[in-house]
Enzyme design. Structure first.
Site, mmCIF file in Angstrom:
data_model
loop_
_atom_site.group_PDB
_atom_site.id
_atom_site.type_symbol
_atom_site.label_atom_id
_atom_site.label_comp_id
_atom_site.label_asym_id
_atom_site.label_seq_id
_atom_site.Cartn_x
_atom_site.Cartn_y
_atom_site.Cartn_z
ATOM 1 N N ASP A 1 -69.402 47.855 16.393
ATOM 2 C CA ASP A 1 -70.838 47.622 16.605
ATOM 3 C C ASP A 1 -70.943 46.590 17.715
ATOM 4 O O ASP A 1 -70.521 45.437 17.541
ATOM 5 C CB ASP A 1 -71.484 47.109 15.314
ATOM 6 C CG ASP A 1 -72.989 46.894 15.450
ATOM 7 O OD1 ASP A 1 -73.472 46.683 16.583
ATOM 8 O OD2 ASP A 1 -73.690 46.928 14.431
ATOM 9 N N ASN B 1 -70.710 52.584 26.783
ATOM 10 C CA ASN B 1 -71.705 53.664 26.730
ATOM 11 C C ASN B 1 -72.824 53.405 25.734
ATOM 12 O O ASN B 1 -73.953 53.850 25.950
ATOM 13 C CB ASN B 1 -70.987 54.982 26.372
ATOM 14 C CG ASN B 1 -71.961 56.059 25.950
ATOM 15 O OD1 ASN B 1 -72.624 56.689 26.791
ATOM 16 N ND2 ASN B 1 -72.105 56.278 24.651
ATOM 17 N N TYR C 1 -86.347 48.998 28.178
ATOM 18 C CA TYR C 1 -85.178 49.834 28.496
ATOM 19 C C TYR C 1 -84.823 49.745 29.982
ATOM 20 O O TYR C 1 -83.675 49.466 30.333
ATOM 21 C CB TYR C 1 -85.447 51.283 28.096
ATOM 22 C CG TYR C 1 -84.299 52.202 28.414
ATOM 23 C CD1 TYR C 1 -83.121 52.133 27.677
ATOM 24 C CD2 TYR C 1 -84.372 53.110 29.461
ATOM 25 C CE1 TYR C 1 -82.045 52.962 27.965
ATOM 26 C CE2 TYR C 1 -83.308 53.942 29.761
ATOM 27 C CZ TYR C 1 -82.139 53.865 29.005
ATOM 28 O OH TYR C 1 -81.073 54.685 29.309
ATOM 29 N N LYS D 1 -81.374 48.041 31.850
ATOM 30 C CA LYS D 1 -80.406 48.736 32.699
ATOM 31 C C LYS D 1 -80.338 48.089 34.094
ATOM 32 O O LYS D 1 -79.281 48.086 34.725
ATOM 33 C CB LYS D 1 -80.744 50.227 32.792
ATOM 34 C CG LYS D 1 -80.592 50.981 31.462
ATOM 35 C CD LYS D 1 -79.170 50.985 30.929
ATOM 36 C CE LYS D 1 -78.988 51.927 29.739
ATOM 37 N NZ LYS D 1 -77.625 51.928 29.179
ATOM 38 N N THR E 1 -80.094 64.547 24.399
ATOM 39 C CA THR E 1 -79.407 63.872 23.285
ATOM 40 C C THR E 1 -80.474 63.364 22.310
ATOM 41 O O THR E 1 -81.674 63.441 22.590
ATOM 42 C CB THR E 1 -78.585 62.655 23.771
ATOM 43 O OG1 THR E 1 -79.494 61.672 24.277
ATOM 44 C CG2 THR E 1 -77.573 63.035 24.844
HETATM 45 P P1 NAP Z 1 -77.425 58.921 21.799
HETATM 46 O O1 NAP Z 1 -77.034 60.322 21.579
HETATM 47 O O2 NAP Z 1 -78.564 58.348 21.028
HETATM 48 O O3 NAP Z 1 -76.121 58.005 21.606
HETATM 49 C C1 NAP Z 1 -76.184 56.618 21.625
HETATM 50 C C2 NAP Z 1 -74.899 56.090 21.040
HETATM 51 O O4 NAP Z 1 -74.915 54.663 21.086
HETATM 52 C C3 NAP Z 1 -74.731 56.498 19.568
HETATM 53 O O5 NAP Z 1 -73.377 56.759 19.305
HETATM 54 C C4 NAP Z 1 -75.188 55.233 18.840
HETATM 55 O O6 NAP Z 1 -74.639 55.108 17.547
HETATM 56 C C5 NAP Z 1 -74.588 54.205 19.790
HETATM 57 N N1 NAP Z 1 -75.083 52.864 19.530
HETATM 58 C C6 NAP Z 1 -76.359 52.401 19.514
HETATM 59 N N2 NAP Z 1 -76.369 51.101 19.185
HETATM 60 C C7 NAP Z 1 -75.073 50.742 18.984
HETATM 61 C C8 NAP Z 1 -74.433 49.544 18.612
HETATM 62 N N3 NAP Z 1 -75.120 48.432 18.335
HETATM 63 N N4 NAP Z 1 -73.076 49.526 18.527
HETATM 64 C C9 NAP Z 1 -72.362 50.648 18.764
HETATM 65 N N5 NAP Z 1 -72.907 51.821 19.092
HETATM 66 C C10 NAP Z 1 -74.250 51.858 19.196
HETATM 67 O O7 NAP Z 1 -77.821 58.656 23.319
HETATM 68 P P2 NAP Z 1 -77.129 59.074 24.710
HETATM 69 O O8 NAP Z 1 -78.169 59.760 25.500
HETATM 70 O O9 NAP Z 1 -75.824 59.731 24.493
HETATM 71 O O10 NAP Z 1 -76.933 57.623 25.351
HETATM 72 C C11 NAP Z 1 -75.669 57.120 25.757
HETATM 73 C C12 NAP Z 1 -75.876 56.196 26.939
HETATM 74 O O11 NAP Z 1 -76.428 56.947 28.029
HETATM 75 C C13 NAP Z 1 -76.854 55.043 26.689
HETATM 76 O O12 NAP Z 1 -76.339 53.848 27.262
HETATM 77 C C14 NAP Z 1 -78.116 55.486 27.420
HETATM 78 O O13 NAP Z 1 -78.887 54.395 27.847
HETATM 79 C C15 NAP Z 1 -77.504 56.245 28.580
HETATM 80 N N6 NAP Z 1 -78.437 57.175 29.249
HETATM 81 C C16 NAP Z 1 -78.891 58.275 28.587
HETATM 82 C C17 NAP Z 1 -79.736 59.149 29.254
HETATM 83 C C18 NAP Z 1 -80.250 60.410 28.607
HETATM 84 O O14 NAP Z 1 -81.052 61.132 29.260
HETATM 85 N N7 NAP Z 1 -79.844 60.757 27.387
HETATM 86 C C19 NAP Z 1 -80.128 58.898 30.580
HETATM 87 C C20 NAP Z 1 -79.660 57.753 31.213
HETATM 88 C C21 NAP Z 1 -78.797 56.913 30.535
HETATM 89 P P3 NAP Z 1 -75.419 55.667 16.231
HETATM 90 O O15 NAP Z 1 -75.130 57.134 16.142
HETATM 91 O O16 NAP Z 1 -74.811 54.863 15.129
HETATM 92 O O17 NAP Z 1 -76.892 55.391 16.426
#
Ligand code: NAP
Length: 238
Positions: free
Chosen positions: A62, A89, A161, A165, A196
């Site tokens: 975490d 990530n 957010y 970033k 996601t």
């Molecule tokens: P996601 O499917 O919601 O995954 C987020 C991950 O981060 C999950 O595994 C979540 O764990 C974990 N997490 C959250 N808080 C945490 C903590 N305190 N300690 C450890 N793990 C934690 O979202 P995603 O889209 O894959 O996002 C991944 C990254 O990509 C993020 O940094 C996000 O800002 C970035 N991003 C995403 C997008 C997009 O369009 N999706 C665009 C730009 C950037 P749990 O399952 O336990 O909640």
């Protein structure tokens, strides 16, 4: 104790979404992948599901919890004695409110994961990365964090957010500058709009497409860049 000769990568927040796709991609490239998950059960299930890709091992982590991060770093040193790649990530969002409706507490909550969590994890694992022959740190950022990039602020991005970033991009540059005279490279990866849980699966890209830039930056050659933010099309004017 068997000596590990394979390169080792740690991906935080890898039990689902883009992190899971990064973990799979790095395993397919031959890394021993430590799949970070704040929930041990979800991490174990995700690691099991990725076994066909290669050597994927769950690790409880975490990013907001000092004890969890310290324990994870001690475990990696004890069991593997090596870390070549760190992918920060794990990230969280803040919903869709106007800036004037976001409280300092809202910002603090997002920054705990997206900024302070990244710093906590980086500091815990930096000693191991410094011992690696070609350490690589990839910070998963977002175009939303870009001020200079055209079209990055389409719609009304959350202030908490987006600014987290932006801060993460600055943090990336600070580490890159400090580590410039070491083999370690530190870069930001912007995945694009990926379907996601983060956005209720409304993104237009697959997790695999979103993961590609992070996987590439994790394997940069020694003459590759450091201190930049990149998406699939090149460097962002962040
Ligand atoms: P996601 O499917 O919601 O995954 C987020 C991950 O981060 C999950 O595994 C979540 O764990 C974990 N997490 C959250 N808080 C945490 C903590 N305190 N300690 C450890 N793990 C934690 O979202 P995603 O889209 O894959 O996002 C991944 C990254 O990509 C993020 O940094 C996000 O800002 C970035 N991003 C995403 C997008 C997009 O369009 N999706 C665009 C730009 C950037 P749990 O399952 O336990 O909640």
């Amino acid at each position: 104790m068997t000596t590990v000769v394979k390169r080792v990568a740690l991906v935080t927040g890898a039990n689902k979404g883009i992190g899971r796709a990064i973990a799979r991609g790095l395993a397919q490239q031959g890394f021993v992948v430590l799949l970070g998950s704040r929930d041990a059960g979800r991490g174990a299930a995700a690691a099991r599901a990725l076994q066909a890709a290669g050597d994927v091992r769950p690790i409880q982590l975490d990013v907001t919890d000092d004890h969890s991060v310290r324990t994870a770093a001690e475990t990696v040193r004890r069991d593997l004695r090596r870390l070549d790649v760190l992918v920060n990530n794990a990230g969280t969002n803040a919903g869709h409110r106007k800036p004037s409706q976001e409280s300092p507490g809202d910002l603090r909550q997002v920054y705990e994961t997206n900024v302070f969590g990244v710093v906590r994890v980086t500091h815990a694992f930096l000693p191991l990365l410094r011992e690696a022959p070609a350490g690589r740190i990839v910070k998963v950022t977002s175009k939303r964090g870009s001020i200079g990039e055209k079209g990055a602020w389409v719609g009304q991005p959350s202030m908490a957010y987006s600014s987290s970033k932006t801060a993460l991009n600055a943090v990336t540059v600070h580490y890159a500058r400090e580590l410039a005279d070491t083999p370690i490279k530190v870069n930001g990866a912007a995945p694009g709009h990926v379907a996601t849980a983060f956005n209720n699966f409304r993104g237009s890209r697959t997790p695999e497409q979103g993961a590609a830039i992070a996987i590439r930056l994790a394997q940069l050659d020694d003459d590759g860049p450091t201190g930049g933010v990149f998406d699939d099309d090149g460097q962002l004017a962040w």
